[in-house]
Design a protein around this motif. Sequence first.
Motif, PDB file in Angstrom:
ATOM      1  N   ASN A   1       1.430   7.198  -6.664  1.00 48.12           N
ATOM      2  CA  ASN A   1       0.061   7.627  -6.925  1.00 48.12           C
ATOM      3  C   ASN A   1       0.211   9.227  -7.146  1.00 48.12           C
TER       4      ASN A   1
ATOM      5  N   ASN B   1     -14.278   4.559  -2.622  1.00 43.95           N
ATOM      6  CA  ASN B   1     -13.488   3.615  -2.908  1.00 43.95           C
ATOM      7  C   ASN B   1     -13.489   2.154  -2.345  1.00 43.95           C
TER       8      ASN B   1
ATOM      9  N   ASN C   1       0.571  -1.267   0.011  1.00 42.37           N
ATOM     10  CA  ASN C   1       0.132   0.224   0.074  1.00 42.37           C
ATOM     11  C   ASN C   1       0.719   1.229  -0.006  1.00 42.37           C
TER      12      ASN C   1
ATOM     13  N   ARG D   1     -11.552   1.127  -0.001  1.00 42.97           N
ATOM     14  CA  ARG D   1      -9.952   0.995   0.229  1.00 42.97           C
ATOM     15  C   ARG D   1      -9.560   1.200   1.597  1.00 42.97           C
TER      16      ARG D   1
ATOM     17  N   VAL E   1      -5.632   1.058   2.288  1.00 45.06           N
ATOM     18  CA  VAL E   1      -5.127   2.266   1.578  1.00 45.06           C
ATOM     19  C   VAL E   1      -5.029   3.623   2.491  1.00 45.06           C
ATOM     20  N   ALA E   2      -6.396   3.796   2.743  1.00 43.55           N
ATOM     21  CA  ALA E   2      -6.822   4.817   3.869  1.00 43.55           C
ATOM     22  C   ALA E   2      -5.987   5.081   5.029  1.00 43.55           C
TER      23      ALA E   2
ATOM     24  N   GLU F   1      -2.591   6.049   4.220  1.00 45.71           N
ATOM     25  CA  GLU F   1      -2.433   7.401   4.076  1.00 45.71           C
ATOM     26  C   GLU F   1      -2.700   8.340   5.421  1.00 45.71           C
TER      27      GLU F   1
ATOM     28  N   ASN G   1     -12.290   9.757   0.607  1.00 47.99           N
ATOM     29  CA  ASN G   1     -12.710   8.916  -0.653  1.00 47.99           C
ATOM     30  C   ASN G   1     -12.257   7.631  -0.807  1.00 47.99           C
ATOM     31  N   ASP G   2     -10.879   7.184  -0.478  1.00 50.39           N
ATOM     32  CA  ASP G   2     -10.461   6.023  -0.198  1.00 50.39           C
ATOM     33  C   ASP G   2     -11.314   5.104   0.514  1.00 50.39           C
TER      34      ASP G   2
END
Length: 298
Positions: A69, A263, A62, A265, A268-269, A272, A258-259
């Motif tokens: 990205n 989405n 990730n 995910r 991934v969030a 982040e 949003n992730d």
Amino acid sequence: MKSGTRAGKKRLSGRVTFFLFTIIPVALYTFFYVVSVVNGVRYSFTNWDGVSKTYDFVGWKNYVNLMKNPYFWNSVKTTVIYSVLLVIGVIGLSLLLALSLNSLKRFKTLIKSIYFVPAMIGGITISLIWDQIYYRVVPVIGKALGIGWLSNSPLMSTETALPAVVIVQIWQAVALPTVIFIAGLQQIPDEQYESAKIDGATAFQRFRYITMPYLLPTVTVNLVLTIKQGFTSFDFPFAMTGGGPVRSTEVIGILIYNDAFKNMRFSVANAESCILFVIVAFFSLTQLKLTSKGGVRE
């Protein structure tokens, strides 16, 4: 001998009482913060979608993907710019307000109450109010004055949307730093200013060599708080622009949202969020280290 025993029992009783009073706060802090942080870090090394009961550990995948990205780097850039503008606006304006309010002789309490009102209103409420001001009031003023770039809402342009959102948060966030600055100003001995006046020091010299050294500790506090506000901003840009137009106001908080919720995910969030934590910690520790070298030590 008996008095010593009684004193020992009294100290023991006080410690037990103190321990009992701290159990609930420590338990709540551990459950809602420590456990959540640990789980967040753990999930950042998985492919969990936030719903499934099963998931696989994917290691640093990730984080590696985030480094590749472009949307992630755009959000980092936007967040840094947002934070810099917020720090400049909040610190500068709150210092000016504190100096002005501290020198007032009459109606000081009334004026303090008026300017502190925005701090008591929720960010979403303020955002919705200013959203309407930008869409309905600003274009009217712009057309009346013949200013082309103000003829439309500043939230509709990629060049003006971010500053427009920052201005709203500055308006709301400036109250608390002003109070902290006023508290710092009231700790400065009047004798320092009187001696400087006798020596012929100008107003700017008194500010530079007396006021600022004494205010450095409060500047540090306000800087750390404002930097944290900037990097963790979500409600203002989300409510006013949703990250648009064309991702020009998509700060890291919106990207994480949003992730995670659009989405699906969540892993991934979480990755982040961990990166965001490291960034905030780095800037805060750097600021503390730099400002600890100056100031007045009594």
